[in-house]
Design an enzyme around this catalytic site. Structure first.
Site, PDB file in Angstrom:
ATOM      1  N   ARG A  25       0.858  -1.190   0.000  1.00  0.00           N
ATOM      2  CA  ARG A  25       0.000   0.000   0.000  1.00  0.00           C
ATOM      3  C   ARG A  25       0.890   1.235   0.000  1.00  0.00           C
ATOM      4  NH1 ARG A  25      -3.835   3.132   4.028  1.00  0.00           N
ATOM      5  NH2 ARG A  25      -5.382   3.875   2.526  1.00  0.00           N
ATOM      6  N   GLY A  26       0.796   2.024  -1.058  1.00  0.00           N
ATOM      7  CA  GLY A  26       1.705   3.145  -1.242  1.00  0.00           C
ATOM      8  C   GLY A  26       1.685   4.143  -0.112  1.00  0.00           C
ATOM      9  N   GLU A  27       0.501   4.442   0.410  1.00  0.00           N
ATOM     10  CA  GLU A  27       0.402   5.439   1.471  1.00  0.00           C
ATOM     11  C   GLU A  27       1.155   5.017   2.718  1.00  0.00           C
ATOM     12  OE1 GLU A  27      -4.156   6.575   0.134  1.00  0.00           O
ATOM     13  OE2 GLU A  27      -3.648   6.505   2.274  1.00  0.00           O
ATOM     14  N   ASP A  28       1.281   3.711   2.948  1.00  0.00           N
ATOM     15  CA  ASP A  28       1.921   3.213   4.167  1.00  0.00           C
ATOM     16  C   ASP A  28       3.431   3.075   4.033  1.00  0.00           C
ATOM     17  OD1 ASP A  28      -0.623   3.054   5.100  1.00  0.00           O
ATOM     18  OD2 ASP A  28      -0.740   0.862   5.106  1.00  0.00           O
ATOM     19  N   THR A  29       3.894   2.524   2.921  1.00  0.00           N
ATOM     20  CA  THR A  29       5.300   2.091   2.880  1.00  0.00           C
ATOM     21  C   THR A  29       6.065   2.490   1.626  1.00  0.00           C
ATOM     22  OG1 THR A  29       4.763  -0.055   1.871  1.00  0.00           O
ATOM     23  CG2 THR A  29       4.723   0.061   4.285  1.00  0.00           C
ATOM     24  N   ARG A  30       5.419   3.205   0.683  1.00  0.00           N
ATOM     25  CA  ARG A  30       6.094   3.477  -0.584  1.00  0.00           C
ATOM     26  C   ARG A  30       7.424   4.212  -0.391  1.00  0.00           C
ATOM     27  NH1 ARG A  30       4.766   3.836  -5.816  1.00  0.00           N
ATOM     28  NH2 ARG A  30       2.536   3.614  -5.429  1.00  0.00           N
ATOM     29  N   GLY A  57      -6.590   3.732 -10.233  1.00  0.00           N
ATOM     30  CA  GLY A  57      -8.008   3.730 -10.517  1.00  0.00           C
ATOM     31  C   GLY A  57      -8.751   2.735  -9.652  1.00  0.00           C
ATOM     32  N   GLU A  91      -5.076  -7.145  -6.038  1.00  0.00           N
ATOM     33  CA  GLU A  91      -3.733  -7.668  -6.343  1.00  0.00           C
ATOM     34  C   GLU A  91      -3.495  -8.983  -5.607  1.00  0.00           C
ATOM     35  OE1 GLU A  91      -0.504  -5.123  -5.350  1.00  0.00           O
ATOM     36  OE2 GLU A  91      -0.599  -3.992  -7.206  1.00  0.00           O
TER      37      GLU A  91
END
Length: 1029
Positions: A25-30, A57, A91
């Site tokens: 999840r990008g918001e958490d760990t990107r 999307g 995913e």
């Protein structure tokens, strides 16, 4: 983490485009953990896919789905907010689907979240699903898929930040990368196309193995045939084989041990695989026992002895636990639990039938290619499962048989199953047999009764001679999973599971339960002996096998009249059989296959009718002359007289126009090949290996333009090849290792299709060159006489892919060829020769991927390596002063071995070498020696050792200082991790080199030297160290 290996050996997985797919999840760990993990994977050389699009999307893109499917490993980073993302959950569903369908490896990482929270969807995950259920109330099926995917993923063995590294992210990432590298670089046995219910069974065996114990432990896996013993053993082997000094999986011990010298060949396989020595030859079981005991008593080994049915097999292979070093593990699979008692195993695991849910899942994967039945097929599937009773092999076969069939066909199969008794599982397997046409049925029964484990092409010639159209017939059997093809040591063998073999034999028995002589095929030893003794054979018999080679004495049949009534006999195997009397006219005129190993006849009688023969196999025979007069056998395809040590010359072959394969290997008395061999217009294979009294080949052999494979290995007295050898326009392989050939004919260059040329000479005893501490003694060039081995036309061999000219004493003048002219050359062996410079055309050869220059003691420099080389060996090249640059091959090189050849070299930049070169299952990157072999850098499993002398300190070194000392910090590592240190020193004063040598020697002689430096720095919390050099 053993369970993650279950799916690695699948043959159904497509070729991977990426090695790792990162799901997060990008918001958490990107921008933190995932970015650090991605960078570490890339630096380690792992081809990793990461979605860099910040805005996503509603629906997962087709490109992303494709990336998941084309990855070998998926790493799922579960963070606190992971479950809030619909994108991430979709995913994950796709990833779990790929795990089930193409056996993708999935590694879950629990980053600041407890695995139970993911598995049970509690805590923050419960809140996330509460929102999902509110927003997607109309699509609860999707919610269910998400929950199932989370539960499945959390159940997998993975990495938990708090447990694995006590919260230290850098250590945590390092452990994950190393785990990924191990999985990428492993060489696994194929386990199962759909590995259902394997993990729980594997874990039970692992408990019995007690891997933490230093004791030698022996564990048995037992149960009925087809229950999955071998499958479980393979999964265990894949999971733990990396942790031993050597490992060996011995398949099909029961069947192989019954062949001539079978047990000795298994002993040979065991030692060869563990010791990595191809030269081991064992011809006596008692000698093999001593070798196993002597060579393995100090090694920690893993051995799997698969499918044992006799205590003699165990006593010959793993007779006593004291044969093996501490920490060794032995696994035995068998149907007979009594054998495990006799072996006094430490633990035993009985393989039970699959539970109903497991059976349904396995069956569904084969019948529907998904884990559950299609709509409308559940009850039909349940009916099948009720009859199969959880036997994995039956589930797989019936599922494959019913794949893409209509409901009417399913109902027909289910109805047929109801009429078969439950306790006769082999009869249930007959359902697949009943769908075959008559000719394919005949092929199946012939294989089941006579040909399991034999070479495929050999069997195909026999079946073709019977008029069975085996090309399509064997394809059908493969498609229906009734046979398999096994590739072993260059041979392609036909295999069949025991249950299927027994089912086929039961079909034959049912032809005439009470009258043996009225059955179509006879193979059971006692039945055949009694039938021949009582002369009870009839015209119904089409095949008969009596192999007395395993008996202490030859079986004597009173008269050939015992065969007289079997006028339709097509297949006859009578190994080690003597006929006391009778005319050979009693042999069937319909014979297509006569296999008579250890045939006692000195010459084949003229009244033996061979007119319809396809394969005449007389290996190990007493034949001195095959036939007195020319035989006209227009249907004969294979003539095998291998190891007939009394044979002095080959027969007149003029009457064998369709012969394709001629075998005389090991005919040690053979001195002459008949001129008529030149008339064999269809001959493809001629094997004269180990005919060590053969001095020449007839010139007429050059007329055999169909010949593709000529094997002259071990022909010690063969000193020349025919002058017009170049007329063999179809020749692809010319093998002449160990022959006395001094000069190749000028016509050799005409062999435009020659792909493999092996001409290894006799290996001379090598001497180790002495070096002074300053490495200043050089080898003076010596004049070496030209050997004229290679003709001027040698460079015209345009199709050459493999060339071995090792130990031919070749000088620079002898190797005048531009190797660049061999545009397809991939493997080149030039070991043990006398040239001073590498041959022209090697350094820039685009196709060369393997280069061997071992023992080239005059070789002084290697300017460059081929750009695509994967394997390079230059051991014991004691005169080298210039080494190749790795700049153009650093990303491709996988195996690099250089020993005893160090004088002076510029430092190689090792930072970007392929990671597999460094960490490939104990492979040593460099081994170096000083002086008279006193100083050797040896491989240790835990760290790499190397010594490379340089003229300057490379710029990429982390610490560079002027003066007599350098201050450096040794990084801390977790226990058991690989450590390495590279030290360089440059000084114009030659006598100052000894200081550095002493420092490095200390590291060599004391294996804990670097480790103690690291330990000291760890105790000082990474404090700096100063070392005077």
């Amino acid at each position: 983490m053993a369970s993650t290996y279950l799916s690695e050996a699948s043959s159904s997985a497509p070729k991977s485009k990426y090695e790792v797919f990162l799901s997060f999840r990008g918001e958490d760990t990107r921008k933190n953990f995932t970015d650090h993990l991605y960078t570490a994977l890339i630096r380690a050389g792992v081809n990793t896919f990461r979605d860099n699009e910040l805005s996503r999307g509603k629906d997962i893109s087709s490109e992303l789905l494709k990336a998941i499917q084309e990855s070998k490993i998926s790493i799922v980073v579960f963070s606190k907010g992971y479950a809030y993302s619909r994108w991430c959950l979709n995913e994950l569903v796709k990833i779990i689907e790929c795990k089930e369908t193409i056996e993708q490896i999935v590694i879950p990482i629990f980053y600041d979240v407890d695995p139970s929270e993911v598995r049970k969807q509690t805590g923050g995950y419960a809140k996330a699903f509460a929102e999902h259920e509110e927003h997607f109330e109309a699509n609860m099926e999707m919610i269910k898929r998400w929950r199932t995917a989370l539960s499945d993923a959390a159940d997998l063995s993975g990495w938990n930040l708090q447990d694995a590294a006590n919260g230290h992210e850098s250590k945590f990432i390092q452990q994950i990368v190393e785990d990924v590298l191990r999985k990428i670089n492993r060489f696994c046995l194929h386990v199962a196309t759909y590995p259902v219910a394997l993990e729980s069974r594997l874990e039970k065996v692992m408990e019995l193995l007690s891997m933490g114990s230093d004791h030698v432990r022996i564990v048995g896996i037992y149960g009925m045939g087809g229950i999955g013993k071998t499958t479980i053993a393979k999964a265990v082997y894949n999971s733990i084989c990396d942790g031993f000094d050597g490992s060996s999986f011995l398949s099909d011990v029961k069947d192989i041990s019954k062949k001539t010298n079978g047990l000795a060949s298994i002993q040979q396989q065991l030692l060869s695989e563990i010791l990595h020595l191809k030269s081991i030859r064992i011809h006596n079981v008692d000698r093999g026992i001593n070798l196993i005991r002597e060579r393995l008593c100090h090694r920690r080994v893993l051995i799997v002895v698969d499918d044992v049915d006799d205590s003699t097999q165990l006593n010959s292979l793993v007779g006593d636990r004291y044969w093996f070093g501490v920490g060794s593990r032995i696994i035995v699979t068998t149907r007979d639990a009594r054998l495990l008692t006799e072996l006094e195993v430490d633990g035993r695991y009985r393989v039970e039938e699959l539970y109903y849910e497991e059976s349904l899942k396995l069956f569904s994967w084969h019948a529907f290619r998904k884990p559950n039945p299609k709509d409308g097929y559940f009850q039909l599937s349940k009916s099948v499962l009720d009859h199969v009773q959880g036997l994995p092999l039956a589930l797989e076969l019936l599922g494959s048989h019913l794949f893409k069939r209509s409901q009417f066909e399913w109902e027909s199969v289910v109805e047929k199953l109801r009429h078969l008794p439950h306790d006769q599982i082999h009869k249930k397997l007959r359902i697949s047999f009943d769908t075959l046409d008559d000719q394919v049925k005949a092929i199946f029964l012939d294989i089941a009764c006579f040909f399991v484990g034999l070479d495929k092409e050999y069997v195909m010639k026999i079946l073709d001679g019977c008029g069975f159209f085996p090309v399509i017939g064997v394809s059908v059997l493969l498609e229906r999973s009734l046979i398999t093809i096994d590739h072993q040591g260059g041979h392609t063998l036909i295999k069949m599971h025991d249950l299927l073999r027994d089912m086929g034999r039961e079909i034959v028995r049912e032809e005439s339960p009470n009258h043996i002589g009225k059955r179509s095929r006879l193979w059971f030893h006692e039945d055949v002996v009694n039938l021949l003794k009582m002369h009870k054979g009839t015209e119904a018999v089409e095949g008969l096998s009596l192999d007395a080679s395993a008996c202490r004495e030859d079986v004597i049949v009173s008269s050939t009249k015992a065969l007289a009534k079997m006028i339709n006999l097509r297949l006859l195997k009578i190994n080690s059989i003597l006929f006391a009397s009778g005319s050979y006219e009693n042999f069937s005129k319909e014979l297509r296959w006569l296999c008579w190993h250890k045939c006692p006849l000195k010459v084949l009688p003229p009244n033996l009718d061979l007119d319809n023969m396809s394969v005449l196999d007389l290996r190990l025979s007493n034949v001195r002359k095959v036939w007195k007069e020319t035989k006209f056998l227009h249907k004969l395809k294979i003539l095998d007289l291998s190891y007939s040590i009394c044979l002095v010359k080959t027969p007149n072959l003029a009457g064998l126009p369709n012969l394709e394969r001629l075998e005389f290997e090991g005919c040690t008395s053979l001195i002459k090949v008949h001129q008529s061999i030149g008339l064999l217009e269809r001959l493809v294979i001629l094997n004269l290996a180990e005919c060590n009294n053969l001095r020449e080949l007839p010139d007429s052999i050059c007329n055999v333009r169909s010949l593709e494979n000529l094997n002259l290995n071990g022909c010690l007295k063969l000193n020349r090849l025919p002058e017009h050898l170049g007329k063999l326009e179809g020749l692809r392989k010319l093998l002449a290792n160990g022959s006395a050939i001094k000069q190749l004919p000028m016509s050799l260059g005409l062999l435009k299709n020659l792909e493999e040329l092996l001409l290894v000479g006799c290996k001379e005893k090598l001497t180790t060159k002495s070096f002074s501490p300053s490495f200043s003694r050089w080898v003076s060039p010596k004049s070496i006489g030209s050997s004229t081995l290679l003709p001027a036309t040698f460079s015209h061999l345009s199709s050459l892919t493999k060339l071995d000219l090792s130990h031919r004493n070749l000088s620079d003048d002898d190797i005048f060829i531009d190797f660049g002219s061999f545009q397809f050359l991939g493997q080149l062996y030039l070991d043990g020769n006398k040239f001073y410079r590498p041959p022209v055309g090697i350094s820039n050869h685009p196709s060369l991927f393997e280069l061997h220059l071992n023992d080239c003691t005059n070789l002084q420099s290697i300017p460059e390596l081929p750009p695509n080389v994967n394997y390079f060996k230059a051991k014991r090249c004691t005169s080298i002063y210039r080494y190749p640059s790795l700049f153009n091959v650093e990303s491709k090189i996988m195996r690099l071995k250089i020993t005893n050849c160090l004088e002076r070299m510029d430092m190689w930049d090792l930072r970007h070498l392929n990671h597999r070169c460094f960490f490939g299952r104990g492979e040593v990157l460099f081994r170096c020696s000083f002086g008279r072999g006193k100083m050797r850098f040896l491989s240790k499993e835990r760290y790499l050792e190397a010594c490379i002398l340089a003229t300057e300190v490379p710029g990429w070194f982390d610490y560079r200082e002027m003066g007599s000392s350098v201050l450096f910090r040794v990084p801390t590592f977790s226990t058991g991790k690989i450590r390495a240190m590279i030290v360089a020193r440059a000084d114009q004063m030659e006598n100052r080199q000894d200081t550095l040598f002493n420092f490095l020697r200390k590291a060599v002689h004391d294996p804990t030297f670097v480790e103690r430096l690291v330990h000291r720095s760890s105790n000082e919390d990474g404090a700096s160290l100063q070392k005077n050099i």
